[in-house]
Design a protein around this motif. Structure first.
Motif, short mmCIF file in Angstrom:
data_model
loop_
_atom_site.label_atom_id
_atom_site.label_comp_id
_atom_site.label_asym_id
_atom_site.label_seq_id
_atom_site.Cartn_x
_atom_site.Cartn_y
_atom_site.Cartn_z
N SER A 65 -7.06 -7.19 5.54
CA SER A 65 -6.58 -6.89 6.88
C SER A 65 -5.14 -5.96 6.58
N LEU A 66 -4.84 -5.45 7.67
CA LEU A 66 -3.38 -4.90 7.52
C LEU A 66 -2.39 -5.61 7.00
N LEU A 67 -2.42 -6.95 7.55
CA LEU A 67 -1.29 -7.86 6.94
C LEU A 67 -1.43 -8.31 5.66
N THR A 68 -2.73 -8.25 5.08
CA THR A 68 -3.02 -8.77 3.76
C THR A 68 -2.64 -7.41 2.65
N LEU A 69 -2.82 -6.22 3.42
CA LEU A 69 -2.32 -5.05 2.47
C LEU A 69 -1.02 -4.97 2.70
#
Length: 217
Positions: A65-69
């Protein structure tokens, strides 16, 4: 996509791009980790993401996800923009060669198939770099934001100024404690040193053009 509509079957070109995006992103993450002398175990501890999940991302078989990236980039000490990559294009014969007496730093054309991109399949986010690179006074991005997406979990905050212009959909921009609902044709400009995030509040994917100066995505 809207939850009330059926998912369309991707065509062969879309499937090819998705596989290429995942493979190149995985290679970039693996190279960045190894360049810093980090084992997967050490990187997992540093980023707060499991070793198994990081391994899947590096093999191009996971969907961060964007948060993970954002967490991965922070742990590596890089910007999200460092993960933009070139996908091999299908190629187009324009019939004649292009000539210019100007240097690339003076004038550069970016064709649609030549854009550098960052795709986050898990959330359906797509970022494409419209400017030739991030070594100039500003950066221009084309962004696709799926229905229901909202980025309040990890707001952006960086130096400079941002301008966002909405092409399609209904789009909510939060800057510090203020929020603005934007529709096609609307544009917002704000100091990007303030925490900011956005949300698609419509029933269709939103597409926007973003400009930030200096480049700091």
């Amino acid at each position: 996509m809207s939850p009330t509509t059926s998912t369309s079957v991707p065509n062969s070109r879309e499937a090819e791009l998705a596989l290429a995006d995942a493979a190149v992103l995985g290679q970039l993450l693996r190279d960045a980790r190894r360049d810093r002398g980090l084992s997967l175990k050490a990187f997992a501890a540093q980023s707060g993401i499991s070793e198994g999940l990081l391994s899947k991302f590096e093999r191009g078989s996971g969907n961060p996800s964007l948060l993970t990236l954002q967490k991965i980039a922070a742990a590596l000490g890089i910007r999200l923009s460092d993960l933009f990559h070139q996908v091999p294009s299908a190629g187009h014969d324009r019939g004649e060669a292009e000539h210019s007496e100007l240097r690339p730093d003076q004038c550069a054309v970016v064709r649609p198939d030549d854009r550098k991109r960052l795709v986050i399949p898990f959330e359906g986010l797509v970022y494409e770099l419209l400017s030739p690179d991030l070594q100039r006074g500003l950066a221009m991005l084309y962004c696709e934001i799926p229905v229901g997406f909202e980025g309040s979990a990890r707001p952006f905050q960086h130096k400079g100024e941002d301008t966002v212009h909405v092409l399609t959909g209904r789009f909510e921009v939060h800057v510090a404690h203020a929020s603005h609902v934007l529709e096609p044709g609307d544009t917002v400009t704000f100091q990007s040193s303030l925490p900011h995030w956005w949300k698609n509040i419509g029933d269709v994917p939103a597409t926007v053009i973003c400009v930030n100066s200096p480049p700091s995505f």
